[in-house]
Design a protein around this motif. Structure first.
Motif, short mmCIF file in Angstrom:
data_model
loop_
_atom_site.label_atom_id
_atom_site.label_comp_id
_atom_site.label_asym_id
_atom_site.label_seq_id
_atom_site.Cartn_x
_atom_site.Cartn_y
_atom_site.Cartn_z
N PHE A 414 0.84 -1.19 0.00
CA PHE A 414 0.00 0.00 0.00
C PHE A 414 0.87 1.25 0.00
CE2 PHE A 414 -2.27 3.51 2.02
CZ PHE A 414 -3.43 3.53 1.27
N TYR A 415 0.38 2.30 -0.68
CA TYR A 415 0.94 3.64 -0.55
C TYR A 415 -0.19 4.63 -0.74
CZ TYR A 415 3.05 8.09 -1.72
OH TYR A 415 3.36 9.43 -1.75
N GLY A 416 -0.38 5.48 0.26
CA GLY A 416 -1.44 6.47 0.19
C GLY A 416 -1.58 7.19 1.51
N SER A 417 -2.67 7.91 1.66
CA SER A 417 -2.89 8.68 2.88
C SER A 417 -3.20 7.75 4.06
CB SER A 417 -4.04 9.67 2.68
OG SER A 417 -5.28 8.97 2.61
N ILE A 418 -3.12 8.31 5.26
CA ILE A 418 -3.39 7.52 6.47
C ILE A 418 -4.82 7.02 6.48
CG2 ILE A 418 -3.39 7.57 8.99
CD1 ILE A 418 -0.61 7.84 7.68
N ASP A 419 -5.78 7.88 6.14
CA ASP A 419 -7.19 7.46 6.13
C ASP A 419 -7.44 6.39 5.07
OD1 ASP A 419 -7.87 9.16 8.19
OD2 ASP A 419 -8.48 10.82 6.87
N GLU A 420 -6.79 6.53 3.91
CA GLU A 420 -6.93 5.51 2.86
C GLU A 420 -6.36 4.18 3.32
OE1 GLU A 420 -6.72 8.34 -1.15
OE2 GLU A 420 -4.89 7.51 -0.26
N PHE A 425 -6.96 -1.53 4.60
CA PHE A 425 -6.64 -2.69 5.43
C PHE A 425 -7.76 -3.05 6.41
CE2 PHE A 425 -2.40 -1.23 4.17
CZ PHE A 425 -1.78 -2.42 3.84
N GLY A 426 -8.70 -2.15 6.59
CA GLY A 426 -9.77 -2.42 7.55
C GLY A 426 -9.27 -2.43 8.97
N ARG A 427 -8.21 -1.69 9.24
CA ARG A 427 -7.63 -1.58 10.58
C ARG A 427 -7.48 -0.11 10.93
NH1 ARG A 427 -7.27 -6.64 8.08
NH2 ARG A 427 -6.42 -8.22 9.51
N GLU A 428 -7.69 0.20 12.19
CA GLU A 428 -7.60 1.58 12.63
C GLU A 428 -6.18 1.98 12.98
OE1 GLU A 428 -8.87 5.41 13.42
OE2 GLU A 428 -9.94 3.76 12.44
N ARG A 429 -5.45 1.06 13.62
CA ARG A 429 -4.11 1.37 14.10
C ARG A 429 -3.05 0.85 13.14
NH1 ARG A 429 -3.54 2.73 19.33
NH2 ARG A 429 -1.57 1.61 19.55
N ILE A 433 -2.06 -2.89 11.15
CA ILE A 433 -1.77 -3.07 9.72
C ILE A 433 -0.52 -3.91 9.54
CG2 ILE A 433 -1.03 -1.84 7.64
CD1 ILE A 433 -2.94 0.41 8.38
N VAL A 434 0.53 -3.60 10.32
CA VAL A 434 1.76 -4.40 10.24
C VAL A 434 1.47 -5.84 10.61
CG1 VAL A 434 4.08 -4.72 11.18
CG2 VAL A 434 3.26 -2.42 10.71
N LYS A 435 0.68 -6.06 11.65
CA LYS A 435 0.33 -7.42 12.08
C LYS A 435 -0.42 -8.17 10.98
CE LYS A 435 -2.02 -9.93 15.84
NZ LYS A 435 -2.99 -10.68 15.02
N SER A 436 -1.25 -7.47 10.24
CA SER A 436 -2.03 -8.13 9.20
C SER A 436 -1.17 -8.69 8.07
CB SER A 436 -3.07 -7.17 8.62
OG SER A 436 -2.45 -6.16 7.85
N VAL A 437 -0.03 -8.03 7.76
CA VAL A 437 0.81 -8.49 6.66
C VAL A 437 1.98 -9.35 7.13
CG1 VAL A 437 0.21 -6.54 5.19
CG2 VAL A 437 2.20 -6.37 6.69
N ASN A 438 2.21 -9.43 8.43
CA ASN A 438 3.26 -10.30 8.93
C ASN A 438 2.86 -11.76 8.80
OD1 ASN A 438 5.14 -8.40 9.62
ND2 ASN A 438 4.78 -8.48 11.81
N ARG A 439 3.87 -12.63 8.67
CA ARG A 439 3.61 -14.06 8.56
C ARG A 439 3.08 -14.61 9.88
NH1 ARG A 439 6.08 -16.26 4.05
NH2 ARG A 439 6.23 -18.31 4.99
N VAL A 440 2.37 -15.72 9.80
CA VAL A 440 1.75 -16.31 10.98
C VAL A 440 2.80 -16.69 12.01
CG1 VAL A 440 0.39 -18.25 11.85
CG2 VAL A 440 -0.25 -17.15 9.70
#
Length: 461
Positions: A414-420, A425-429, A433-440
């Motif tokens: 992703f690259y864009g504004s904070i709100d975008e 990602f459907g995440r507020e914090r 977002i980092v947790k969502s893309v990290n491996r299990v």
């Protein structure tokens, strides 16, 4: 008579021992044959050549590719190949290396110790790969015990039973990601930073390893940008490619000038503040900045102008009151500001900082980032890596999210504004977002491929 009975007993005992030894040998050989056969079929199920199973070291590496654990597999394969070699040669190499100074018993003891140490190390990496296989095959965790103590059984079951199939083939996800690669490019801007990075690669384990690929973006002047990504996602590699320190297959321009072909000129336009502070503790703040000015500013800058610039930068970062203090006497926040001041002396258009808030409390970190915000507002581009972004996220304009895809390549998620970013990602914090893309296995959600492909579709769209 007694001697005959004794001889008979000894012959019978020797016969039993030989029988047990032969049975154990045959059992071990049979289990190894079953394991190789099972691995052969497992490799085929994952889209690889089955005959790799015949070669010690190679089969372990190929299994790790099936498991999505290639880095661990490299170590495991080397250890496995070494184990096979020392089993073949025994203690003889030790005797040769010591030139006969070691007796047979000492050599045997040393040989046994070496074997034990290698076996323990091998087990650690094998378990990591087995864990990955269990995830890929969607099996229960209790299979781990069989993989550890009777690996021929799960290899045969998973290899020959049609009910067991890997969730993906080794090349499938890679091909899918390549199909969605952003083959276009960002338009070069006369003002601002343009990055068109096709590929950044290195040679690892006798093969080409792609570290980064398909990263295209434009960052306008006056923007403060957060760079996010889990461990190994390629954040530092990306920054080094952007500032020209490590060239990639890319075209990077800053205000229309090429970062690679005009590197000597552009080095004054880029300020890079590493995480570690490289300053002499016995120097004063003023002398530290003055010495840095002699290095960072062009040689034709007059001494009076250098002194004026040092005074100006000390004022900007609030260091004038401590200008005569020794560096070693400064507080943590003051040292950080001094480190930033050293790079800011050349008045760069692009300012890159790697964890500038490391070791600072919330209040001091906030003050530091507010200062960086002021720098961006003067028309500079500020790119920052921080592991605690949410406490200062309101100061940023945009966010770059890098993630490792299934091929362990750093990609633009992703690259864009904070709100975008929050919406995408459907995440507020940002930490979420980092947790969502990290491996299990890294404590994440393992959604890197999903977001990389989704963002590629958005760019194509």
């Amino acid at each position: 008579m007694e001697q005959l009975l004794l001889t008979g007993k000894l012959d019978f005992a020797d016969f039993i021992l030989r029988l047990l030894f032969n049975a154990t040998t045959w059992y071990g050989a049979l289990m190894q044959a079953f394991f190789i056969a099972g691995v052969w079929r497992m490799l085929q199920k994952s889209g690889l050549k089955g005959w790799w199973a015949l070669f010690p070291g190679a089969r372990e590496y190929q299994l790790s590719r099936c498991a999505g654990r290639e880095p661990e597999g490299r170590v495991w394969s080397v250890l496995s190949a070494f184990t096979w070699l020392i089993n073949l040669l025994g203690a003889a190499p030790l005797l040769l290396m010591t030139g006969g100074r070691m007796d047979d018993m000492s050599a045997d003891i040393a040989y046994a110790v070496i074997k034990m140490m290698i076996a323990l190390a091998t087990a650690v990496y094998a378990i990591r790969v087995y864990s990955g296989l269990i995830e890929v095959y969607g099996a229960r965790r209790r299979w781990m015990w069989l993989w550890i103590f009777l690996r021929a059984v799960p290899a045969m079951v998973w290899g020959f039973n049609r009910d067991y199939a890997p969730a993906w083939k080794v090349e499938d996800m890679k091909a899918e990601l390549e199909k969605l690669a952003t083959h276009g490019s960002a338009s070069v801007m006369d003002e601002g930073l343009t990055v068109n990075l096709e590929e950044r690669s290195a040679t690892e384990f006798f093969q080409k390893k792609i570290l980064l690929r398909d990263i295209h973006m434009n960052i306008p002047l006056g923007h403060m940008v957060l760079l996010l990504g889990g461990s190994g996602a390629g954040k530092t590699t990306f920054l080094n490619a952007v500032n020209g320190y490590e060239k990639a297959k890319a075209k990077v321009t800053l205000n229309g000038s090429d970062m690679y072909t005009q590197y000597k000129k552009m080095q004054y336009e880029v300020g890079f503040v590493p995480q570690s502070e490289m300053m002499r503790g016995k120097d004063t703040v003023y002398n530290t900045l003055l010495d840095t000015a002699k290095l960072r500013l062009p040689q034709d800058v007059p001494a009076a102008q250098r002194t004026q610039r040092v005074d100006e930068v000390m004022g900007i970062f609030g260091l004038t009151p401590v200008k005569n203090n020794l560096v070693e006497k400064l507080s943590g926040g003051q040292k950080k500001r001094l480190s930033i001041s050293m790079e800011f002396l050349s008045n760069p258009s692009l300012f890159i900082l790697d964890e500038p808030d490391s070791g600072l409390d919330g209040v001091m970190a906030r003050e530091l980032f507010e200062q960086l915000r002021k720098i961006a507002d003067t028309g500079k581009i500020v790119i920052v890596i921080t592991h605690t972004p949410d406490r200062v996220i309101d100061l940023f304009d945009d966010v770059i999210v890098l993630a490792k895809d299934s091929a362990r390549t750093g990609r633009l998620a992703f690259y864009g504004s904070i709100d975008e970013a929050r919406s995408f990602f459907g995440r507020e914090r940002m930490e979420q977002i980092v947790k969502s893309v990290n491996r299990v296995e890294e404590g994440g959600d393992g959604l890197a491929d999903d977001f990389v492909m989704r963002y590629a579709e958005v760019q194509h769209g």
